[in-house]
Design a protein around this motif. Sequence first.
Motif, PDB file in Angstrom:
ATOM      1  N   ASN A  52       0.854  -1.233  -0.041  1.00 55.57           N
ATOM      2  CA  ASN A  52       0.019   0.077  -0.063  1.00 55.57           C
ATOM      3  C   ASN A  52       0.879   1.389  -0.073  1.00 55.57           C
ATOM      4  N   CYS A  53       1.977   1.114   0.440  1.00 55.90           N
ATOM      5  CA  CYS A  53       2.811   2.332   0.595  1.00 55.90           C
ATOM      6  C   CYS A  53       4.374   1.825   0.611  1.00 55.90           C
ATOM      7  N   GLU A 198       7.700   9.842  -1.698  1.00 50.33           N
ATOM      8  CA  GLU A 198       6.538   9.948  -0.895  1.00 50.33           C
ATOM      9  C   GLU A 198       6.510  11.307  -0.220  1.00 50.33           C
ATOM     10  N   GLN A 250       2.069   2.580  -5.022  1.00 47.86           N
ATOM     11  CA  GLN A 250       0.951   3.735  -4.894  1.00 47.86           C
ATOM     12  C   GLN A 250       1.244   4.962  -4.970  1.00 47.86           C
ATOM     13  N   VAL A 251       2.515   5.193  -5.368  1.00 52.07           N
ATOM     14  CA  VAL A 251       2.923   6.656  -5.702  1.00 52.07           C
ATOM     15  C   VAL A 251       2.146   7.325  -6.683  1.00 52.07           C
TER      16      VAL A 251
END
Length: 336
Positions: A52-53, A198, A250-251
Amino acid sequence: MQRFINNLPKAELHLHIEGTFDPELMFEIAKRNQIKIPFSSVEEIRSAYEFNCLQDFLNIYYQGAKVLIQEKDFYDLTYSYLEKCAAQNVRHTEIMFDPQTHTDRGISFKTVITGISKAMEAAKENLNISSLLIMSYLRHLSEEKAFKTLQDSLPFKNLITAVGLDSSEKGNPPSKFKKVFEASIKEGYIPLAHAGEEGNSDYIWEAIDILGIKRIDHGNNALQDKNLIAEIIKRDIALTVCPLSNTALQVVNDLKNHPLKKMMNLGLKVTINSDDPAFFGGQINKNFIELQKALDLTKKEIYELSKNSFQYSLLDTETKFKFLLELETYYSEQNL
Ligand code: ADE
Ligand code: ZN
């Protein structure tokens, strides 16, 4: 188009050697070192690769690296990546390694760098692939620990070209590493850093102003700030962009929305790279191919991306020229 990309001479400028660790090799090395890993099959490892990250990914990435113990493990990992380079016509690669991921587990700096460097030498000899090394500091650790790593590296200075900064970006701004970057530059290392993956555009300002970096790893969030874009162009700093990494972490929500073309149109110098290919679903050529399809890139744009990869590499002018000539020859033959 696919054939054009596969045969295109290119350089990879953003690649973490620990991120090339295929599940098959991970299993093999875990077995020979008698290290238990929390997966019972290659398929089970692959199915854990849903992120997710950035932090989700890093947790698994550091876990996998724990099976690397002997010099031969680092050699096998590196040589296996360099064989994939040869198959994709990657003519030159700038390999990042994270010494702290290993020294923190009691593996010596010497074991790590000797294994990696011997594989690079062998690949130069057997596969005609050029490569150099970037030592990355882990930004979730303290600056004091980065200083210790800098110290550890000094006996091997001739094997290292640059320093980088990676790992958890948010909450660990470039300014945290101001002093160790100054000291690294004094030792002759070229400064590079991940920024704006991020973290927001302020982190990119810090990386260029405070650390004095010569190339930005990722840099997606530069698009938040017009003045920053102008400054990056003015200083002629390239961005090493990693499309499949960006969607995996998910950038970017979809390759169709990837900002690469926008970056190019703004006048930013960008390159295409795989980052951590074993985790993000594709080597460098797949990054080119998928992004070409998603953004409808032309052969000319693909050629420009490859040209940037040699132009903004850390190679000396003469070697850059040699590779650029090879690229020119290839491209002009395609256009006959
Ligand atoms: N280490 C390995 N891959 C990374 C990435 N994409 N960002 C930050 N640190 C990393
Ligand atoms: Zn990276």
